[in-house]
Design an enzyme around this catalytic site. Structure first.
Site, PDB file in Angstrom:
ATOM      1  CG  HIS A  87      36.176  48.399  45.490  1.00 37.84           C
ATOM      2  ND1 HIS A  87      35.545  47.684  44.506  1.00 37.84           N
ATOM      3  CD2 HIS A  87      35.890  49.695  45.269  1.00 37.84           C
ATOM      4  CE1 HIS A  87      34.906  48.516  43.709  1.00 37.84           C
ATOM      5  NE2 HIS A  87      35.100  49.745  44.146  1.00 37.84           N
ATOM      6  CD  GLU A  89      40.063  44.313  46.052  1.00 39.26           C
ATOM      7  OE1 GLU A  89      39.967  43.729  44.955  1.00 39.26           O
ATOM      8  OE2 GLU A  89      39.252  45.196  46.411  1.00 39.26           O
TER       9      GLU A  89
END
Length: 107
Positions: A87, A89
């Site tokens: 993802h 992040e």
């Protein structure tokens, strides 16, 4: 993530609660002045622009972009490129490295 960053601002997805304990930023907050700074708006818009790069490729996951900011400078960014991949992040934290400690994440 919460122990590493000083704060995390994000747009909740389709009204679902995300990231319990974080300051929540709604779409309308981008156009209001309720504690949201011009810099917050700028970095959130950058995160939303990054999220667009994954559009149509992330199902069943959402399109997500992340910008990490520390001392007024962007130190990391990323987006979720497709389902099965890390993802946003993760990419932003990898880019920032140790400098991410104490940063703000716009997700």
């Amino acid at each position: 993530l919460p122990m590493l960053l000083s704060k995390c601002m994000f747009l909740p997805l389709q009204g679902r609660s995300r990231g319990r304990g974080y300051q929540r930023m709604t779409a309308s907050a981008l156009d209001s002045s309720d504690g949201v700074t011009d810099d917050d708006r700028k970095y959130m818009r950058l995160a939303l622009g990054l999220a667009e790069k994954g559009k149509g490729k992330t199902f069943p996951n959402p399109c997500v972009g992340c910008v990490l900011v520390k001392d007024g400078k962007m130190i990391g960014e990323g987006y979720h490129p497709k389902a099965g991949m890390p993802h946003a992040e993760v990419y932003a934290l990898d880019m920032a490295g140790a400098a991410a400690a104490g940063a703000t994440a716009y997700v």
